[in-house]
Design a protein around this motif. Structure first.
Motif, mmCIF file in Angstrom:
data_model
loop_
_atom_site.group_PDB
_atom_site.id
_atom_site.type_symbol
_atom_site.label_atom_id
_atom_site.label_comp_id
_atom_site.label_asym_id
_atom_site.label_seq_id
_atom_site.Cartn_x
_atom_site.Cartn_y
_atom_site.Cartn_z
ATOM 1 N N GLN A 625 0.856 -1.180 0.000
ATOM 2 C CA GLN A 625 0.000 0.000 0.000
ATOM 3 C C GLN A 625 0.895 1.233 0.000
ATOM 4 N N ILE A 626 0.637 2.140 -0.949
ATOM 5 C CA ILE A 626 1.451 3.340 -1.104
ATOM 6 C C ILE A 626 0.532 4.549 -1.038
ATOM 7 N N ASP A 627 0.735 5.393 -0.043
ATOM 8 C CA ASP A 627 -0.024 6.640 0.089
ATOM 9 C C ASP A 627 0.877 7.801 -0.326
ATOM 10 N N VAL A 628 0.405 8.594 -1.270
ATOM 11 C CA VAL A 628 1.175 9.747 -1.742
ATOM 12 C C VAL A 628 0.357 11.008 -1.506
ATOM 13 N N ALA A 629 0.931 11.956 -0.771
ATOM 14 C CA ALA A 629 0.276 13.231 -0.486
ATOM 15 C C ALA A 629 0.857 14.323 -1.366
ATOM 16 N N ASP A 630 0.012 15.289 -1.714
ATOM 17 C CA ASP A 630 0.426 16.457 -2.518
ATOM 18 C C ASP A 630 1.020 16.029 -3.851
ATOM 19 N N ARG A 631 0.374 15.093 -4.486
ATOM 20 C CA ARG A 631 0.856 14.561 -5.757
ATOM 21 C C ARG A 631 0.725 15.626 -6.853
ATOM 22 N N ILE A 632 1.782 15.761 -7.649
ATOM 23 C CA ILE A 632 1.820 16.783 -8.699
ATOM 24 C C ILE A 632 1.139 16.250 -9.952
ATOM 25 N N TYR A 675 0.986 22.762 -13.871
ATOM 26 C CA TYR A 675 1.168 21.703 -12.887
ATOM 27 C C TYR A 675 0.919 22.244 -11.487
ATOM 28 N N THR A 676 0.333 21.387 -10.643
ATOM 29 C CA THR A 676 0.033 21.800 -9.284
ATOM 30 C C THR A 676 -0.037 20.578 -8.376
ATOM 31 N N ASN A 677 0.143 20.786 -7.074
ATOM 32 C CA ASN A 677 -0.010 19.704 -6.089
ATOM 33 C C ASN A 677 -1.497 19.499 -5.851
ATOM 34 N N ALA A 678 -2.137 18.717 -6.707
ATOM 35 C CA ALA A 678 -3.601 18.699 -6.761
ATOM 36 C C ALA A 678 -4.254 17.637 -5.902
ATOM 37 N N ILE A 679 -3.580 16.503 -5.655
ATOM 38 C CA ILE A 679 -4.316 15.368 -5.081
ATOM 39 C C ILE A 679 -3.470 14.570 -4.095
ATOM 40 N N ASP A 680 -4.171 13.765 -3.291
ATOM 41 C CA ASP A 680 -3.583 12.683 -2.514
ATOM 42 C C ASP A 680 -4.124 11.378 -3.086
ATOM 43 N N THR A 681 -3.286 10.347 -3.119
ATOM 44 C CA THR A 681 -3.739 9.053 -3.646
ATOM 45 C C THR A 681 -3.330 7.917 -2.719
ATOM 46 N N GLN A 682 -4.048 6.816 -2.851
ATOM 47 C CA GLN A 682 -3.682 5.579 -2.161
ATOM 48 C C GLN A 682 -3.697 4.444 -3.178
ATOM 49 N N GLU A 714 -6.713 4.942 -5.707
ATOM 50 C CA GLU A 714 -7.875 5.746 -5.330
ATOM 51 C C GLU A 714 -7.409 7.166 -4.998
ATOM 52 N N ILE A 715 -8.148 8.139 -5.485
ATOM 53 C CA ILE A 715 -7.874 9.531 -5.136
ATOM 54 C C ILE A 715 -8.575 9.828 -3.817
ATOM 55 N N THR A 716 -7.820 10.165 -2.806
ATOM 56 C CA THR A 716 -8.383 10.376 -1.478
ATOM 57 C C THR A 716 -8.627 11.847 -1.148
ATOM 58 N N ARG A 717 -8.048 12.754 -1.945
ATOM 59 C CA ARG A 717 -8.273 14.177 -1.727
ATOM 60 C C ARG A 717 -7.977 14.952 -2.999
ATOM 61 N N ILE A 718 -8.803 15.941 -3.285
ATOM 62 C CA ILE A 718 -8.565 16.875 -4.387
ATOM 63 C C ILE A 718 -8.620 18.287 -3.812
ATOM 64 N N ILE A 719 -7.645 19.104 -4.158
ATOM 65 C CA ILE A 719 -7.630 20.466 -3.624
ATOM 66 C C ILE A 719 -8.836 21.250 -4.138
ATOM 67 N N ILE A 733 -10.456 22.589 -11.253
ATOM 68 C CA ILE A 733 -9.013 22.535 -11.444
ATOM 69 C C ILE A 733 -8.534 21.150 -11.853
ATOM 70 N N PHE A 734 -9.280 20.124 -11.465
ATOM 71 C CA PHE A 734 -8.848 18.750 -11.764
ATOM 72 C C PHE A 734 -10.077 17.963 -12.172
ATOM 73 N N ASP A 735 -10.356 17.934 -13.482
ATOM 74 C CA ASP A 735 -11.618 17.393 -13.966
ATOM 75 C C ASP A 735 -11.648 15.870 -13.910
ATOM 76 N N ARG A 736 -12.780 15.315 -14.249
ATOM 77 C CA ARG A 736 -12.981 13.871 -14.091
ATOM 78 C C ARG A 736 -12.100 13.061 -15.048
ATOM 79 N N ALA A 737 -11.727 13.628 -16.192
ATOM 80 C CA ALA A 737 -10.811 12.916 -17.086
ATOM 81 C C ALA A 737 -9.437 12.803 -16.440
ATOM 82 N N ARG A 738 -8.948 13.879 -15.811
ATOM 83 C CA ARG A 738 -7.669 13.838 -15.106
ATOM 84 C C ARG A 738 -7.733 12.864 -13.939
ATOM 85 N N GLN A 739 -8.864 12.845 -13.244
ATOM 86 C CA GLN A 739 -9.015 11.898 -12.146
ATOM 87 C C GLN A 739 -8.947 10.462 -12.650
ATOM 88 N N GLY A 740 -9.611 10.208 -13.773
ATOM 89 C CA GLY A 740 -9.594 8.859 -14.338
ATOM 90 C C GLY A 740 -8.224 8.434 -14.805
#
Length: 854
Positions: A625-632, A675-682, A714-719, A733-740
């Motif tokens: 399991q890899i949790d990444v915060a402030d992912r660019i 580019y921006t620190n847009a999300i956290d992922t797991q 899984e995206i756990t947070r979006i700014i 700022i981070f649309d559903r295509a980028r999320q996918g």
């Protein structure tokens, strides 16, 4: 050869027509190579004679000090030999790793523009730049070609492994575990350590040829040479040269006769409609590419235990990037220059080199290594068969787009020493210091490549009286405000302890401190891991680590403009736009809410076991399991063509965006993103590898393997939208295509079944790989999402050792000629297969290969 490779390298073709191939190297068809598929990624090279038992292979990655076997390693490590890498005549190291590493994903195309030629593969569902690449244990420099305007891995500026000649590689060790505390920034998903050949005698010449089943295109040539030479009593010099040429392949279909490429005349079709070649799209497939590379690895004994060493690689590569056809009715076209329309061509010239030198030896019980290495990747971009419509008929048709440079200089001191603790076992102590200097530079193109002219179409032509798009088609040059240089320095220190209290238990701990002199700041990270042998042949292993990845200089500074097709309004219609990457510190990006980038931070936990109950059988299972915060990540596309309603009544989002971009000095037709620190992922996943070798007596040896990976992000947070975007209304700022693209655009699983049979001088291998399902999301409309079903790809290889010095093999990749499913009807001769497909969309191919050894 099965036991160590979870998945064998994709056997892609390289170009070069048969006639030219025969003329350049006629001996190639007489020198065809050997070896069956190396099978699933169990962790080591095969012993001779086809016997599969990779459990006792020694590795140097993952724990410093005394080397350990792959089974004794506290973290999962895969090892692939040069023979494994060469299987199927792949045209690059990345293509070879596609089937070798369980959780490695290599899309056909990550996106458009230069993303079509950047070799980009991700480990364990993460980005390419979240895997650290080493060569002989030393950090490798990044590519200057960032993945821009791409669907997958957008913003990733990783290491292009295809710049390392495969002919120079002795083996590859892949550490599938976070290791930033041991090796530094970027090692969130793991580490790829390229170990160069070090033989001091003998040599090898290899030549291969292949092409696609369909249309007979995609011809490939791969020629390589390697020679070892002794230096002194115990030194060596190993030299390698490799040439690769790959012709283009195209899967476009003709444009329907109902589509008009020319203006009507008095309401009647232009007579040229009946005569034009309607297969006007040439860029829906594999692009032509040619490269020449060389590698050097040497060591020379000095006094006592001290040795001097050096190694390096050099590659020159040209890639041809053909853009979509512009008919004479297009607003970016000029009938005066191209009465039949035109297809812009971009030439990408790359020079990449790395050179490292150092001394190592022993002093007072300590092993020491002091080294310095410098690497540079330079890219020059040229536009041909184009025009700058805004300049009118006087426009040039050839432009210098500009250049990109990315360099790294690393100086390091490493110390390690074993301590005998008597009844308390053995302790390995390692310490180190590192200095790293990075530079990234963008050089502007010629003035005509970005100029904003005032030409308007004359009466009688489409778009008469309108201002035409400025800048070269299809890639405007780097403007003066794009150009610039950015650099930074990093200092780091690490310590690592490895304790073996007894023969069954290993405990390790590592810590690292890094300090950057830019906004990345400083950080302290650590790792703990261990292995315990419960029973003979059964051992548990586990690790926990924190990690980080500093924003690359390319992500902070890169700026370019290119043509892209985007469905901006969710209506299923792709529109051609000029899309610009905005540097995060630029006025335009700040006006749209950009802020300085900060490092990504990670936590990684893994648990697994190895089982070797009897000879020639190995099973390994590793969950993570890899949790990444402030992912660019890249933002949504902010475009003047966005027709959605804005926060201002009666004004579209596109109009609002256009006003902002124009106010900050950009052309009216430009779309932007940054580019921006847009999300956290797991990310969660599991790797399972099982191999078994059978001695079938007079019938030879049979090696079987099964390799499986399942991975989910899984995206756990979006700014939240910054105020500048919130004021526009419906834009996000981070649309559903980028999320996918982060969570669903890579296969959710991969299963590989391999069988190799060896009888005397004859070998046969078959491998079948199932790529799981994935989804390509639309930016705004879920009804337009594309769901891609799982697919099976089967490869076959036959070989024979003609003599002790000469071997031949023949094989086919994708034997059953599978294509990805059609995700859309053919549109204007363009794409209808999914380009993210992990096995390509040009169908099956065949190859012949030969090896002559001395």
């Amino acid at each position: 050869m099965l036991a160590s490779t979870f998945e064998q390298g994709i056997f892609m073709g390289f170009s070069g027509p048969s006639v030219r191939y025969t003329a350049v190297c006629g001996i190639s068809l007489l020198a065809l190579s050997v070896g069956a598929f190396p099978a699933s990624a169990q962790e080591a090279p095969s012993p001779p004679g086809g016997q599969t038992d990779r459990s006792d292979v020694i590795v140097v990655t993952g724990a410093r000090g005394e080397p350990r076997t792959v089974v004794e390693s506290p973290t999962p490590i895969d090892v692939f030999t040069s023979e494994d890498i060469a299987q199927g005549s792949p045209t690059g190291v990345y293509e070879a790793l596609r089937y070798l590493v369980p959780s490695f994903n290599l899309p056909t195309r990550a996106g458009g523009g230069t993303s079509t030629v950047v070799a980009t593969g991700g480990l364990r569902g993460l980005n390419p730049d979240q895997t650290l690449v080493l060569v002989n244990g030393k950090r490798r420099h990044r590519t200057a070609l960032i993945n821009s305007v791409s669907t997958l891995y957008n913003g990733a500026a990783g290491v292009d492994l295809n710049m390392i000649p495969a002919a120079a590689i002795g083996r590859i060790e892949v550490l599938r575990d976070g290791a930033a505390a041991q090796y530094g920034s970027d090692a969130i998903a793991g580490v790829i350590n390229i170990i160069l050949k070090n033989s001091d005698s003998g040599g090898e010449f290899t030549s291969s040829y292949g092409e696609n089943f369909d249309r007979g295109d995609g011809q490939s040539i791969v020629n390589s040479f390697n020679q070892g030479v002794p230096l002194g009593e115990d030194g060596f010099l190993n030299l390698s040269v490799q040439y690769i040429e790959r012709d283009g392949s195209n899967r476009a279909v003709p444009i329907a006769s109902s589509v008009r490429l020319y203006p009507t005349i008095g309401g009647q079709p232009d007579p040229r409609e009946a005569t034009i070649d309607r297969l006007v799209t040439k860029n829906y497939g594999q692009f032509p590419q040619e490269s020449l590379s060389a590698g050097l690895n040497m060591e020379y004994g000095l006094s006592g235990e001290t040795k001097a060493y050096a190694f390096g690689t050099y590659t020159s590569r040209q890639s041809d990037l053909e853009f979509t056809f512009r008919p004479p009715t297009d607003i970016a076209s000029l009938p005066e220059l191209y009465p039949n329309g035109f297809r812009p061509l971009q030439l990408i010239y790359e020079d990449d080199y790395e050179f490292a030198a150092g001394l190592r030896g022993e002093a007072a019980g300590w092993s020491w290594d002091v080294s310095s290495n410098y690497g540079l990747n330079r890219v020059d971009l040229e536009n041909r068969n184009g025009l700058n419509a805004s300049l009118g008929p006087s426009s040039p048709n050839k432009f210098y787009v500009g250049a990109l440079n990315s360099s790294e200089w690393v100086n390091a001191l490493d110390l390690t020493r074993p301590f005998d603790l008597g009844t308390a076992g053995a302790l390995q102590v390692s310490l180190g210091l590192q200095h790293r200097e990075e530079i990234y530079e963008v050089k502007q193109g010629d003035a005509f490549s970005y100029a904003a002219g005032t030409y308007r179409r004359p009466t009688g032509q489409p778009f008469a009286g309108q201002l035409l798009p400025q800048g070269a088609q299809a890639t405007p040059g780097f403007r003066p405000d794009d150009a610039g240089k950015i650099e930074r320095t990093n200092l780091s220190a690490y310590g690592e302890l490895g304790w073996d209290p007894n023969e069954k238990l290993f405990l390790g701990i590592a810590g690292r401190y890094e300090d950057f002199d830019d906004a990345a700041g400083d950080t302290a990270i650590f790792k703990v891991n261990g292995r315990y042998e419960l029973l003979d042949g059964l051992a548990m292993r586990a690790s926990y680590n924190t990690g980080f990845r500093a924003p690359s200089l390319a992500q902070q500074r890169y700026s370019s403009t290119t043509s892209q097709f985007r469905d901006l309004n969710g209506d299923g219609v792709n529109e051609l736009i000029l899309l610009k990457n905005l540097p995060v510190a630029s006025d335009a990006a700040v006006a749209l809410g950009a802020t300085p980038l900060t490092p990504e931070e990670s936590e990684n936990v893994a648990l697994g076991f190895t089982l070797t109950p009897f000879s020639r059988f190995t099973l390994s299972v590793d969950a993570y399991q890899i949790d990444v915060a402030d992912r660019i990540t890249i933002t949504s596309t902010f475009s003047p063509l966005d027709t959605r309603a804005s926060a201002t009544p009666g004004v579209t989002v596109g109009t609002q965006v256009q006003r902002i971009l124009i106010a900050n000095g950009l052309p009216r037709e430009i779309s932007g993103q940054y580019y921006t620190n847009a999300i956290d992922t797991q990310t969660k996943g599991i790797d399972v590898v099982a191999t078994y070798g059978l001695d079938v007596g007079a019938f030879g040896d049979l090696d079987l393997s099964v390799g499986y990976n399942e991975n989910e992000t899984e995206i756990t947070r979006i700014i939240a939208n910054p105020p500048e975007l919130a004021a526009l209304g419906t834009i996000v700022i981070f649309d559903r295509a980028r999320q996918g693209a982060i969570s669903e655009a890579t296969p959710d699983s991969k299963l590989t079944l391999t069988m190799d049979w060896t009888l005397d001088r004859f070998k046969a291998g078959v491998r079948s790989t199932r790529f799981g399902e994935y989804v390509a999301r639309n930016a705004t409309n879920a009804a337009s999402d594309r769901f891609i079903d799982p697919a099976w790809i089967t490869d076959l290889e036959l070989s024979v050792d003609v003599t002790d010095f000469f071997s031949v093999y023949a094989g086919a990749n994708n034997v059953f000629n599978e294509y990805p499913e059609e995700v859309a009807p053919p549109n204007n001769g363009a794409g209808f297969y999914d380009t993210l497909a992990p096995f390509g969309f040009t169908g099956g191919s065949w190859y012949l290969r030969g090896v002559f050894r001395w």
